[in-house]
Design a protein around this motif. Structure first.
Motif, short mmCIF file in Angstrom:
data_model
loop_
_atom_site.label_atom_id
_atom_site.label_comp_id
_atom_site.label_asym_id
_atom_site.label_seq_id
_atom_site.Cartn_x
_atom_site.Cartn_y
_atom_site.Cartn_z
N ASN A 217 41.07 -25.46 -17.04
CA ASN A 217 40.98 -25.11 -15.43
C ASN A 217 40.39 -26.05 -14.47
O ASN A 217 39.60 -27.12 -14.95
CB ASN A 217 40.46 -23.46 -15.53
CG ASN A 217 38.90 -23.60 -15.94
OD1 ASN A 217 38.40 -24.55 -16.50
ND2 ASN A 217 38.31 -22.50 -16.02
N GLU A 218 40.49 -25.62 -13.28
CA GLU A 218 40.00 -26.75 -12.32
C GLU A 218 38.29 -26.96 -12.27
O GLU A 218 38.05 -28.06 -11.85
CB GLU A 218 40.55 -26.19 -10.81
CG GLU A 218 41.82 -26.20 -10.62
CD GLU A 218 42.08 -25.60 -9.24
OE1 GLU A 218 41.30 -25.16 -8.45
OE2 GLU A 218 43.39 -25.76 -8.87
N ASP A 219 37.64 -26.11 -12.90
CA ASP A 219 36.25 -26.09 -12.89
C ASP A 219 35.91 -26.73 -14.36
O ASP A 219 34.65 -26.70 -14.53
CB ASP A 219 35.40 -24.80 -12.59
CG ASP A 219 35.88 -23.68 -13.56
OD1 ASP A 219 36.59 -23.99 -14.51
OD2 ASP A 219 35.48 -22.65 -13.31
N GLN A 220 36.79 -27.30 -14.72
CA GLN A 220 36.41 -27.92 -16.40
C GLN A 220 35.70 -27.05 -17.08
O GLN A 220 34.78 -27.79 -17.88
CB GLN A 220 35.83 -29.20 -15.97
CG GLN A 220 36.55 -30.00 -14.93
CD GLN A 220 37.42 -30.92 -15.41
OE1 GLN A 220 37.41 -31.51 -16.72
NE2 GLN A 220 38.65 -30.73 -14.90
N THR A 221 36.05 -25.83 -17.19
CA THR A 221 35.04 -25.00 -18.27
C THR A 221 35.64 -24.28 -18.98
O THR A 221 35.29 -23.76 -20.22
CB THR A 221 34.12 -24.07 -17.42
OG1 THR A 221 35.03 -23.10 -16.77
CG2 THR A 221 33.43 -24.55 -16.26
#
Length: 634
Positions: A217-221
């Motif tokens: 996902n976009e927040d790299q989590t």
């Protein structure tokens, strides 16, 4: 694949520093199991995924073939990572170089396992959810974890329990990589994958050893899977799971061995109609399996040669013998099994196939002191027995063991069960021997005993000399010439030649007959203390074994090593010392290669120019004052 993905197709999690420089040790364990370990794990996974309420067979299709390297999803990402790896000992350097050597191929071999009439993985759209119900997240991203069924009866019948079998597919690839394609109950199709490298530096950052073929996902989590729009080899458009392993090792690329490994481990499942397997154009079903088992192209049909592979005997025993009840206790409860038993004087090695209710064979069980008796048997229990047997399986589902059980009470019960299994089977074998070899009458042994007793008295008299009477007391007069033992030649005549110099290794003698009568594949020797050098330095122990003066080890390139605690009186205590409880790691001193510990034995220790050198990491519980006697198996 989704139209917009983040970053490279393969993802590695960043870490602050490199702390572990070795490849996952489980890779080597499954690599040593070769085709058997690979087919066993993937077939078991397919059977565990059977559709709920479906009574027909699970179908597994195994294919081998070739694929262009450029058609492997994200292969350039993996190549870049491999090229950045740095080995810090000879073993990792050799492995990395082997990987690099395989990268120049334009076309590579692969194997795939595709199942049908199965559920597949659930919750793929939820990605890395950490939910117990989302089996995609468990299979794709969690190592050492397996999904547990909500229904306890279904969970008991499942083959998996340790959660390490997934790595068997990675071990079959020269690059330690595998993919899995899934189609769930909604028709959603996704593709994932894993690669097992070592911790490494890439583009100025440090990364974990495991890589995942996944989006993020976009927040790299949080990881999310790719929708599957890749090449046909990676497609799965019917409900179920498909494993694809590119860069297939040459040792695994053998259709006959694949077929044999399926028959060896799952003959009961196939005969009971629970499983059908297609290997390229060959079909293994309840109607056809006997044609493979009785085919000399696959199995030696000479019963007298059945010393390692027993599948033809097992199939014959299971199909043609009526089951009897075998009751085995663990000291607190009785377990009842169906035992299919066959006695045949031509059988050279006696074994019991221990089979789970799903039809998967766990072990060719050797009954203590009866390994060379002429019998064959298949043992299967009910749900309670299956649950208990499952708790005793080792990680690779190939042996009943108590060593992995941490609870002291449960471990004691497990030991008792395994010992009682041998004891109860020995009773069955003994009864069959007596039934097939009745005595003809009573033998009068009086004359034999008289001759033996007389000879013993004469030998005693010759060796002690004459007796004189001195003031009413008997005194033994020392013989002026003590008789010396003379070596006899092959014809029984005495000769004056000297005995040859004693080999520093000697065959182990034991009160337990099991070691003397068991498999002839390996022989155990005790090591003379003169050939062992041992040094303890802080939290490490170094041991050197010098076999150069031993003819028994001459020409051997590897051995197994075990040990026993010995006290000041020379008394051995073989069960007092557990390797895994005292050593954090056992490796080769020169190459750094880590050795596996199995059943309290150090496996496949390298012998280089007649010498083996070990480095052992000591745990805090290790007692540095202990003395040991070492045993060598070759």
């Amino acid at each position: 694949m989704t139209s917009q993905h983040i970053g490279p197709l393969w993802k590695f999690s960043p870490i602050p520093n490199i702390e572990e420089s070795n490849f996952n040790k489980i890779l080597e364990r499954f690599y040593n199991m070769r085709v058997t370990g690979l087919t066993r794990e993937n077939t078991q996974n397919s059977m565990d995924g059977r559709l709920i309420g479906y009574e027909g067979p699970v179908t597994l299709t195994i294919k081998t073939g070739s694929i262009k390297k450029k058609d492997i999803p994200g292969i350039e990402d993996v190549i870049a990572r491999i090229q950045s790896l740095q080995g810090r000992n000879s073993y990792t350097r050799e492995t990395i170089q082997h990987m690099l050597n395989k990268l120049n191929q334009d076309e590579v071999r692969y194997i795939s396992f595709e199942d049908s009439n199965t559920r597949g993985l659930t919750g793929a759209r939820n990605g890395q959810s950490n939910s117990a119900q989302d089996t995609w997240g468990i299979y794709a991203y969690n190592k050492g974890v397996h999904f547990e069924e909500a229904d306890s009866e279904r969970e008991t019948s499942r083959g998996g329990s340790h959660g390490v079998g997934k790595i068997a597919s990675n071990a079959a690839s020269d690059l330690h990589m595998m993919y899995f394609a899934n189609c769930d109950e909604h028709g959603d199709q996704h593709l994932g994958g894993t690669v097992q490298l070592i911790e490494h530096q890439y583009e100025g950052k440090y990364y974990r050893s495991s890589g995942y073929f996944t989006d993020i996902n976009e927040d790299q989590t949080r990881f999310y899977p790719y929708e599957n729009t890749f090449k046909p080899v990676f497609a799965k458009d019917t409900r179920g799971l498909k494993i694809i392993i590119p860069f297939l090792r040459k040792e695994y690329d053998n259709e006959n061995e694949i077929i044999k490994s399926i028959c060896d481990s799952f003959f009961v499942s196939i005969l009971k109609g629970k499983l059908e397997v297609n290997v390229n154009d060959e079909k293994l079903t309840s109607d056809t399996i006997t044609s493979y088992v009785t085919n000399p192209d696959y199995y030696n049909q000479d019963v007298t040669e059945a010393k390692k592979i027993f599948t033809p005997l097992y199939v014959d025993t299971y199909l043609n013998q009526e089951p009897r009840e075998l009751i085995v206790s663990d000291g607190e409860r009785d377990f009842r099994f169906n035992l299919y038993f066959r006695y045949d004087e031509e059988i050279p090695k006696g074994r019991v196939a221990i089979v789970r209710t799903i039809g998967m064979k766990i072990e060719d069980f050797k009954v203590t002191a009866n390994a060379n008796k002429p019998y064959n048997a298949v043992m299967i229990g009910g749900s309670d027995e299956d649950s208990y047997i499952k708790s005793l399986e080792n990680e690779s589902h190939t042996e009943l063991s108590w060593e992995h059980i941490k609870d002291a009470k449960l471990q004691k019960r497990a030991k008792r069960f395994i010992n009682n299994l041998s004891r109860e089977m020995a009773k069955v074998i003994e009864a069959a021997v007596k039934e097939n070899n009745p005595t003809d009458g009573i033998m009068n042994t009086e004359d034999i005993l008289y001759v033996v007793e007389t000879q013993f008295k004469n030998d005693l008299s010759d060796s002690m000399g004459t007796v004189m009477i001195n003031k009413g007391k008997s005194v033994v007069k020392a013989s002026t010439s003590v008789p010396k033992k003379t070596k006899k030649n092959k014809n029984g005549k005495s000769g004056g030649e000297e005995r040859p110099k004693r080999d520093p290794l000697k065959r182990k003698k034991t009160e337990n007959m099991e070691n003397d009568l068991n498999e002839e594949l390996k022989t155990k020797y005790s090591a003379n203390p003169e050939m062992v050098e041992r040094v303890i330095l802080n939290n490490k122990e170094l041991i050197k074994f010098d076999f150069t003066t031993s003819e028994m080890i001459n020409g051997e390139t590897s051995c197994d090593i075990s040990l026993a605690v010995i006290d000041g009186m020379g008394v051995e205590y073989p069960d007092e010392f557990n390797l895994q409880d005292n050593y954090s790691i056992v490796s080769d001193l020169q190459s750094g290669r880590e050795y596996a510990l199995d059943q309290n034995v150090i496996k496949d220790v390298r012998i280089h120019q007649g010498v083996s050198e070990l480095q052992l990491g000591l745990k805090g519980s290790f007692n540095k004052s202990l003395k040991f006697v070492y045993y060598i198996e070759v």
